[in-house]
Design a protein around this motif. Structure first.
Motif, short mmCIF file in Angstrom:
data_model
loop_
_atom_site.label_atom_id
_atom_site.label_comp_id
_atom_site.label_asym_id
_atom_site.label_seq_id
_atom_site.Cartn_x
_atom_site.Cartn_y
_atom_site.Cartn_z
N GLU A 86 0.78 -1.06 0.10
CA GLU A 86 0.04 -0.04 0.02
C GLU A 86 0.97 1.14 -0.20
O GLU A 86 0.65 2.13 -0.62
N ALA A 87 1.89 1.24 0.89
CA ALA A 87 2.67 2.38 0.87
C ALA A 87 3.42 2.48 -0.58
O ALA A 87 3.66 3.66 -0.92
N PHE A 88 3.75 1.52 -1.11
CA PHE A 88 4.54 1.39 -2.12
C PHE A 88 3.67 2.37 -3.35
O PHE A 88 3.72 2.79 -4.14
N LEU A 89 2.37 1.81 -3.37
CA LEU A 89 1.30 2.16 -4.61
C LEU A 89 0.84 3.89 -4.13
O LEU A 89 1.00 4.44 -5.06
N LYS A 90 1.04 4.01 -3.12
CA LYS A 90 0.89 5.27 -2.64
C LYS A 90 1.93 6.43 -2.97
O LYS A 90 1.77 7.42 -3.64
N THR A 91 3.06 5.82 -2.77
CA THR A 91 4.13 6.55 -3.12
C THR A 91 4.24 6.46 -4.76
O THR A 91 4.51 7.69 -5.30
N LEU A 92 3.97 5.57 -5.28
CA LEU A 92 4.09 5.43 -6.72
C LEU A 92 2.95 6.07 -7.48
O LEU A 92 3.08 6.93 -8.39
N GLN A 93 1.90 6.41 -6.75
CA GLN A 93 0.66 7.32 -7.16
C GLN A 93 1.02 8.67 -7.04
O GLN A 93 1.07 9.65 -7.82
N THR A 94 1.94 9.05 -5.81
CA THR A 94 2.37 10.30 -5.84
C THR A 94 3.50 10.66 -6.84
O THR A 94 3.32 11.70 -7.41
N LEU A 95 4.32 9.54 -6.90
CA LEU A 95 5.29 9.74 -8.11
C LEU A 95 4.53 9.88 -9.62
O LEU A 95 5.07 10.98 -10.21
N VAL A 96 3.60 9.33 -9.76
CA VAL A 96 2.80 9.37 -11.04
C VAL A 96 2.20 10.91 -11.06
O VAL A 96 2.21 11.39 -12.15
N GLU A 97 1.63 11.14 -10.13
CA GLU A 97 1.05 12.52 -10.31
C GLU A 97 2.13 13.68 -10.24
O GLU A 97 1.72 14.57 -11.07
N SER A 98 3.27 13.43 -9.60
CA SER A 98 4.24 14.38 -9.71
C SER A 98 4.78 14.37 -11.27
O SER A 98 5.25 15.16 -11.84
#
Length: 778
Positions: free
Chosen positions: A50-62
């Motif tokens: 979950e943390a990875f996906l959230k970070t990955l989502q943040t990265l995608v948004e970034s």
């Protein structure tokens, strides 16, 4: 175990990881997804999906923001980038799904792997335990196999190998098994296994001892047979080589000869005794430091077996078989003593040997105490000689046996003497005292070879033509024959006895002297009074003469008979007894003749007071002289004995005539009767002279002088001492006085005055002569 610390992914970490992923490789037409594996695994392991996906989502948004910013400057590029980004997103979503699927799959696989790994670890632990157990069991099996092998070896009789296997168990190298209770228990059971081995080897030895006892007789039989063959060989050689005549079996010369003939009674083509069980037992007991126990047990067992060999009481009939068992017993003992070191001592074997010999001696004494047959003693002697000679070869001391043989010999000699004494008694009693008659040369030579004669006498008898009457009766021949048999049997007992005693020859001389004296000479003397025939008495005289000669010849002849024995020449003293009996026989002849002469004198019809004198002799004297010459000259004796017979007869005639003159049977006598008596004396002297025996006439000197003194009226001269000593010494005063008294009685009773005066004169002369009695030999 403490919980594992979760790994936290920072923005930099995720960026760094994403930067490393190139989903689209320009050079490849496929997606490059291999690099996602480690990242997904690490995410899955740290459980931070979950943390990875959230970070990955943040990265995608970034990244979208960056893209929008970039696209603002270049929309077309932006649109293109958006398209690309959408594509990337679709890939990303697809990747996400795959990651989720992969994560689920990996999670599922991980749980399975963990379970399998756990099971694997448990299986490995179990396998290790099994390996340890197998190793331990293998070790136990090896040890148990050794123990089982010990039992098999014991069962197979391989006791030394079993004992070595025990040592192998005890010396096993240290291992995991060494600390187990099983091994400890096994070690504590080793003494029991040793005892089992010891008991098994002991049982094997006991069985062997029983077998040895059963075959001892056969071993002894073979040994005695070998000794008998050895004796025959040596006897044959001694006959061929006289120089060896004094060497017996067992002597140095014989032993050197016998060394060439090797024969082992314990190992031959007929028989073999296996000593392996005993040797094994000795070896095992030595290894167990229990040899002394085995020695005591073995000695006790052998002592018991030696005791059982000899029964009580001992039977002479079973003696040969008993001797065989004893010989076999001690041959085995000798072999054990010789082939073992330190197991048997000579003292122990000698103890058994001495005990058996003592019991044999006692058994012999009891068994032979009432025995009266010498042949039984000979059989016993032969058995003991073979017994002695056989075991002498095995270095046993046979001195007690030789002592026993000498004791048996003394009894044997006494029985033999009694036996032959009875034989001689019967020979003397049954003899008819007739000359022995032989018809053939072989019979004559056989007799001459049996009796003892000087060579000259034997040659003289051989010169006579056949058939002939020998100068002796059956007594002489049979006695000589039996003496030879006696001597043969006497020395037969001694033959083969090592400890031969020199005084045995002296004993033989004394025994033969006793036999000749007590059972031949004395028995003949006892028979003499019952023999009335002069020819028989003459034969007795002839026999006695030859017995005297035999006594002289017998010593050297006996020496030659026993030339194979030691000792000097035998000297017999029984000749004196035969000489004494010979004199008695001569006296018996004289007594018979005198008895017959008495018959003649009883028939004589003398007239003692005749009126006239006769010129011719009395008629009975003719018959007397004829009978005397016929009988005496017909005696088959030496002339000297005939002279002695004539001398005795003439002396008896003189005594009878003297009895007429001086005896009580004739009360009175006159001068005519005395003159007639002188005529008879003259006749007898003349006949003796005619026969050539005039030397016997002086027998009548006293009688003639006694008659002449009164007839010649010489009484007064007789009364003169000097004249009496010189001329009438043979006439006793008492006899003369008696004759004068008878003459006086005849004269005084006469009717004639002259005769009465003569009677008075004779009376005075008788009184005068009678006074000479006190001082004269009457």
């Amino acid at each position: 175990m403490p919980p594992r610390k979760k790994t936290l992914f920072t923005q930099e970490n995720i960026d760094s990881q994403l930067q490393q992923i190139h989903f689209l490789d320009p050079s490849s037409s496929t997606e490059n997804l291999e690099q996602l594996g480690p990242i997904i695994k690490q995410i899955h392991t740290s459980r931070q999906q979950e943390a990875f996906l959230k970070t990955l989502q943040t990265l995608v948004e970034s990244k979208e923001a960056e893209i929008e910013k970039i696209c603002a400057d270049n929309y077309q590029d932006f649109v293109s980038s958006v398209g690309t980004l959408l594509t990337v997103r679709s890939y990303t979503l697809n990747l996400r799904d795959k990651i989720l699927d992969l994560d689920a799959s990996v999670s599922s696989v991980g749980h399975g792997l963990a379970a399998k790994k756990k099971a694997l670890l448990k299986s490995k632990q179990t396998a290790a335990n099994l390996d340890d157990a197998i190793d331990t069991l293998q070790s136990c099996l090896r040890v148990l196999d050794l123990v089982h092998r010990i039992g098999v070896l014991v069962k197979d009789g391989k006791y030394w190998s079993a004992l070595r296997s025990l040592e192998d168990i005890q010396t096993l190298p240290p291992s995991s098994l060494s600390q187990t209770p099983f091994f400890t228990h096994l070690l504590t059971s080793l003494p029991s296994l040793r005892s089992q081995i010891k008991d098994a080897v002991t049982a094997s030895t006991n069985s062997w001892l029983l077998e040895i006892r059963n075959i001892s007789g056969e071993v002894g039989h073979l040994a005695l047979e070998a000794m008998e063959a050895r004796t025959r060989r040596w006897r044959s050689r001694r006959e061929k080589e006289p120089i060896l005549k004094l060497s017996r079996v067992g002597s140095s010369v014989e032993m050197v000869t016998n060394e060439k003939i090797e024969y082992d009674v314990l190992d031959n083509e007929k028989f073999r005794v296996d000593f392996t069980p005993l040797y094994q037992c000795i070896h095992i007991y030595t290894a167990l430091d229990s040899l002394e126990e085995l020695q005591r047990s073995y000695q006790a067992d052998r002592k018991a077996q030696s005791t059982l060999i000899l029964p009580t009481p001992l039977s002479i009939l079973s003696l040969p078989s008993l001797i065989q068992e004893i010989v076999g017993f001690f041959i085995v003992e000798s072999h054990v003593l010789r082939t073992t070191t330190g197991f048997r001592s000579e003292r122990e074997v000698e103890e058994l040997w001495d005990n058996v010999l003592h019991r044999v001696g006692e058994g012999m004494d009891q068994a032979l105490a009432a025995e009266t047959n010498p042949e039984v003693f000979l059989d016993v002697k032969e058995s003991l000689i073979a017994f002695s000679a056989t075991l002498e070869g095995y270095s046993y001391s046979t001195q007690p046996l030789h002592s026993l043989l000498m004791v048996l010999f003394e009894k044997y000699e006494a029985l033999l003497e009694n036996q032959y004494g009875r034989r001689f008694d019967n020979i003397i009693l049954q003899d008819d005292y007739l000359p022995m008659f032989v018809e053939t040369q072989s019979a004559r030579d056989g007799v001459l070879a049996t009796v003892w004669l000087p060579d000259a006498k034997a040659a003289e008898i051989k010169s006579f033509s056949l058939p002939i009457n020998l100068p002796w009766s059956q007594t002489f021949y049979l006695c000589c024959q039996d003496i030879r048999m006696f001597v043969d049997k006497y020395y037969h007992f001694i033959e083969g006895v090592a400890q031969y005693q020199r005084d045995i020859d002296d004993i033989l001389g004394k025994v033969i002297d006793r036999l000749l004296t007590n059972h031949i000479s004395n028995r003949i003397a006892e028979r003499l009074p019952g023999i009335s025939g002069l020819s028989q008495i003459a034969q007795v005289v002839s026999n006695l003469e030859y017995f005297e000669t035999a006594c002289v010849e017998l010593g050297p002849k006996l020496t030659s008979i026993r030339s194979s024995h030691r000792g000097g020449t035998l000297h017999l003293s029984s000749k004196a007894s035969f000489s004494k009996t010979l004199l008695r026989a001569i006296h018996r002849i004289n007594a018979i003749i005198s008895s017959k002469l008495n018959d003649f004198f009883e028939l004589a019809e003398y007239e003692w007071i005749p009126a006239t004198r006769e010129d011719t002799p009395s008629m009975y004297l003719y018959e007397l002289v004829n009978w005397l010459t016929t009988v005496v000259d017909g005696l088959v004796v030496k002339d000297a004995y005939k002279d002695e017979a004539y001398s005795g007869a003439v002396s008896h005639v003189s005594e009878c005539l003297m009895d007429f003159l001086t005896g009580r049977n004739v009360p009175a006598i006159n001068d005519n009767a005395i003159s007639n008596l002188l005529v008879d004396i003259d006749f007898i002297e003349g006949e003796l002279k005619n026969m050539g025996r005039g030397h016997l006439n002086p027998v009548f000197a006293e009688l003639r002088t006694l008659c002449n003194i009164p007839l010649s009226d010489l009484v007064q001269n007789y009364l003169v001492p000097s004249t009496r000593q010189a001329s009438y010494s043979k006439v006793k005063p008492k006899k003369l006085a008696t004759l004068l008294e008878k003459m006086a009685r005849a004269g005084l009773n006469s009717r004639d005055a002259t005769q009465r005066q003569q009677g008075v004169k004779r009376q005075r002369e008788a009184e005068a002569v009678g006074r000479l009695f006190p001082g004269e030999n009457r």
